[in-house]
Each structure stands twice: as C-alpha cells, then as structure tokens.
Write an enzyme that holds these catalytic residues in place. Sequence first.
Site, PDB file in Angstrom:
ATOM      1  N   TYR A 149       0.826  -1.203   0.000  1.00 22.97           N
ATOM      2  CA  TYR A 149       0.000   0.000   0.000  1.00 22.97           C
ATOM      3  C   TYR A 149       0.865   1.259   0.000  1.00 22.97           C
ATOM      4  CZ  TYR A 149      -3.759   3.204   1.371  1.00 22.97           C
ATOM      5  OH  TYR A 149      -4.670   4.236   1.412  1.00 22.97           O
ATOM      6  N   LYS A 153       1.151   4.202  -2.894  1.00 20.32           N
ATOM      7  CA  LYS A 153       0.743   5.581  -2.631  1.00 20.32           C
ATOM      8  C   LYS A 153       1.903   6.568  -2.796  1.00 20.32           C
ATOM      9  CE  LYS A 153      -3.595   4.839  -1.961  1.00 20.32           C
ATOM     10  NZ  LYS A 153      -4.589   5.376  -2.926  1.00 20.32           N
TER      11      LYS A 153
END
Length: 244
Positions: A149, A153
């Site tokens: 993740y 990002k």
Amino acid sequence: MKSIIITGGGGGIGKSCAEAFLEAGWRVGVVGRNPEPLEAFAAAHDTALALPCDVTDEGQVDAAFDKALAAWGRIDAVFNNAGVSVMGSTIDEVPVADFRRCVEINLVGSFIVARAAFARMRAQDPQGGRIINNGSVSAYVPRWGSTPYTASKHAITGLTKAISLDGRPYNIACGQIDIGNALTSMAAKMTKGVPQADGTIAVEPVMDVANVASSVLHMASLPDEANVPFMTVMATNMPYLGRG
C-alpha cells in the site's frame, strides 16, 4: 452544469464525494466494478450516471469515459479514488500476488483513469479540466506492515506531479488529496485497535468521511487559475505526525 467522474464510487469515500458533488449541482458519473450499487445510485439521482468498469482495463475505462462524454458533452473533473489496501505483514510475509494486485489497482488503475481523462480534457473545447488523485498519508509516512500500500501511494505522488507538469499547456490541473483515518469500512479497524510503530496495539481517532467529500469538492471547484497540488485531511488527533 459541471461534470465529474468518480472512481470507486459504489461506497465509502467515493459515494460520499458523489453525494456532495450532486448536492453542489454537479453531474456525477460513478465508476466501480460492481454495477448494482452504481445503478441504484444513478436511479436515485437525475444527474448521476452509472459507469461500471474495471479501472485496470483500459478498454473498459475508455468506454466509460466515452459514455460520460456522450451524455454530458465534456468532462470537467475526475476523482481518481479507486483503491485497495494490503496491510498487516512484514515484506517477507507479503505474497507477491498481493503486492501485484495492490499496485495494479492503486497505481496502474490510477494511471489508466488519468490517461483517459487527460486525453478527453485535451481534446475538448474549451480545452482543460482537473484530475484529483487519492493519495494517502501513507504517501509520506508508512504504517507498520504496509509495504504494498505504501509503495503504491508513494508512486501516486509521482504520478500527480508528472500529470500536473504535463497538463500545463492544455489547461489540465492535477492535485492530490492525502487522507488519514476517514471512517469507512476500510478504516473501521482503527476504532478497534491497530499496530503502532512501537509494537503496541492502539485505538486511533477517526473522522467523518464527509470531511473528505467537502475537501475534494473545494479542490474541484477552484477557478482555472488556482490549484491545490497536495492537501492532507485527517483525524485531528491521529498519530500521523508522530508515527515514528
């Protein structure tokens, strides 16, 4: 009447943003893989349009954008919101397939959507529009066990900067909203306790998702001469600034 396409529009942040834009008088296209909630949402709102598609499939995304363009005549803004979370393991315990899936949806999907938006905003008359990417506070500071993740990002931040630069000659602005602990199904675990940097488990403060919706609406509603390149909106007392 201005128009916006919102990916991940079937629930959570996407649906909250769609409702805020409709209330503000915008036409809204909601994108998601599951058509049922999108069609139900569109049926309940005269100026909403269901655009079911998989953001990782460029053919489906192009078809969805063409459908919106045919219905509205132009696309003024896009909120690149669709994403998934893979968290809770150190890198050696993360299956490669899970990493690939996270990057494929969060990064490749955002690229495909932004690519479709940019092409149509460049071609329309008058030229221009605004692309808003959903980053995360994890684009700056990782949580424990969040390699897929966090990597995805961080990459969104680079995507935002590159699109912002590429869009200058065509009046296409690009910005990013970095969200911390908005209370959706994805963040519900924060209210029960999540791992901290020191190895403890702690409950974290959360905020109403409506705060995200009003922030995205503000970013999208700015005049052409102004842009918010990066905005962070987060639960006031969440341990973001002191994660280390």
